[in-house]
Design a protein around this motif. Sequence first.
Motif, short mmCIF file in Angstrom:
data_model
loop_
_atom_site.label_atom_id
_atom_site.label_comp_id
_atom_site.label_asym_id
_atom_site.label_seq_id
_atom_site.Cartn_x
_atom_site.Cartn_y
_atom_site.Cartn_z
N PHE A 49 0.84 -1.20 0.00
CA PHE A 49 0.00 0.00 0.00
C PHE A 49 0.87 1.25 0.00
N ILE A 50 1.94 1.24 0.77
CA ILE A 50 2.86 2.38 0.81
C ILE A 50 3.48 2.59 -0.57
N ARG A 51 3.90 1.52 -1.23
CA ARG A 51 4.47 1.64 -2.59
C ARG A 51 3.43 2.19 -3.57
N TYR A 52 2.18 1.75 -3.43
CA TYR A 52 1.11 2.27 -4.28
C TYR A 52 0.98 3.79 -4.11
N CYS A 53 0.92 4.23 -2.87
CA CYS A 53 0.80 5.67 -2.60
C CYS A 53 2.02 6.43 -3.12
N GLU A 54 3.20 5.87 -2.93
CA GLU A 54 4.42 6.51 -3.43
C GLU A 54 4.41 6.59 -4.96
N SER A 55 3.87 5.58 -5.60
CA SER A 55 3.77 5.59 -7.07
C SER A 55 2.81 6.68 -7.54
N ARG A 56 1.71 6.83 -6.84
CA ARG A 56 0.76 7.90 -7.20
C ARG A 56 1.39 9.27 -7.00
N LEU A 57 2.15 9.44 -5.91
CA LEU A 57 2.85 10.71 -5.67
C LEU A 57 3.86 10.98 -6.78
N ALA A 58 4.60 9.96 -7.17
CA ALA A 58 5.59 10.13 -8.25
C ALA A 58 4.91 10.52 -9.56
N ALA A 59 3.76 9.93 -9.85
CA ALA A 59 3.03 10.27 -11.08
C ALA A 59 2.54 11.72 -11.02
N LEU A 60 2.04 12.15 -9.88
CA LEU A 60 1.59 13.54 -9.74
C LEU A 60 2.77 14.50 -9.89
N ASP A 61 3.92 14.14 -9.30
CA ASP A 61 5.12 14.97 -9.44
C ASP A 61 5.53 15.10 -10.91
N GLU A 62 5.52 13.97 -11.60
CA GLU A 62 5.91 13.98 -13.01
C GLU A 62 4.97 14.85 -13.84
N LEU A 63 3.67 14.74 -13.57
CA LEU A 63 2.70 15.56 -14.31
C LEU A 63 2.90 17.04 -14.00
N GLN A 64 3.12 17.37 -12.74
CA GLN A 64 3.35 18.77 -12.37
C GLN A 64 4.57 19.33 -13.09
N GLU A 65 5.63 18.54 -13.16
CA GLU A 65 6.86 19.00 -13.79
C GLU A 65 6.73 19.11 -15.31
N ALA A 66 5.96 18.22 -15.92
CA ALA A 66 5.87 18.17 -17.38
C ALA A 66 4.74 19.03 -17.94
N LEU A 67 3.75 19.37 -17.13
CA LEU A 67 2.59 20.12 -17.63
C LEU A 67 3.01 21.48 -18.16
N GLN A 68 2.51 21.82 -19.34
CA GLN A 68 2.80 23.10 -19.98
C GLN A 68 1.51 23.90 -20.11
N PRO A 69 1.61 25.23 -20.11
CA PRO A 69 0.41 26.06 -20.27
C PRO A 69 -0.37 25.77 -21.55
N THR A 70 0.28 25.18 -22.54
CA THR A 70 -0.38 24.86 -23.80
C THR A 70 -1.11 23.51 -23.76
N ASP A 71 -0.97 22.75 -22.69
CA ASP A 71 -1.64 21.45 -22.54
C ASP A 71 -3.08 21.64 -22.08
N MET A 72 -3.85 22.38 -22.87
CA MET A 72 -5.18 22.80 -22.44
C MET A 72 -6.13 21.63 -22.18
N ALA A 73 -6.06 20.57 -22.96
CA ALA A 73 -6.96 19.43 -22.75
C ALA A 73 -6.70 18.79 -21.38
N THR A 74 -5.42 18.64 -21.03
CA THR A 74 -5.08 18.06 -19.73
C THR A 74 -5.44 19.02 -18.61
N ILE A 75 -5.18 20.30 -18.79
CA ILE A 75 -5.53 21.30 -17.79
C ILE A 75 -7.04 21.28 -17.56
N GLU A 76 -7.81 21.19 -18.64
CA GLU A 76 -9.27 21.14 -18.51
C GLU A 76 -9.70 19.92 -17.69
#
Length: 89
Positions: A49-76
């Motif tokens: 369960f801890i690894r699952y939560c850590e994986s979700r955190l890593a995915a959120l971190d990656e999205l935050q770092e990679a998200l661009q202002p032009t990624d309007m569909a994802t932002i929406e």
Amino acid sequence: MKGHIMLDLGINSGSISYEVALEVLGQSRQPFMQAIHEERQKPAPSQVFIRYCESRLAALDELQEALQPTDMATIERILTKGEPAFKVQ
């Protein structure tokens, strides 16, 4: 998405939407961080369960770092109330 409400941030709000999306992603981290903390307090914490939560955190971190202002569909999607992938408790 039918039945979902998009936050209205006003005219020319692309950069505002981007900033709010980053904030939503940051808030999405909290339940996983709390769950890890609570799980580690147990006499026999579930490592899977801890690894699952850590994986979700890593995915959120990656999205935050990679998200661009032009990624309007994802932002929406991030800003759409009821979107299961970005649900904040």
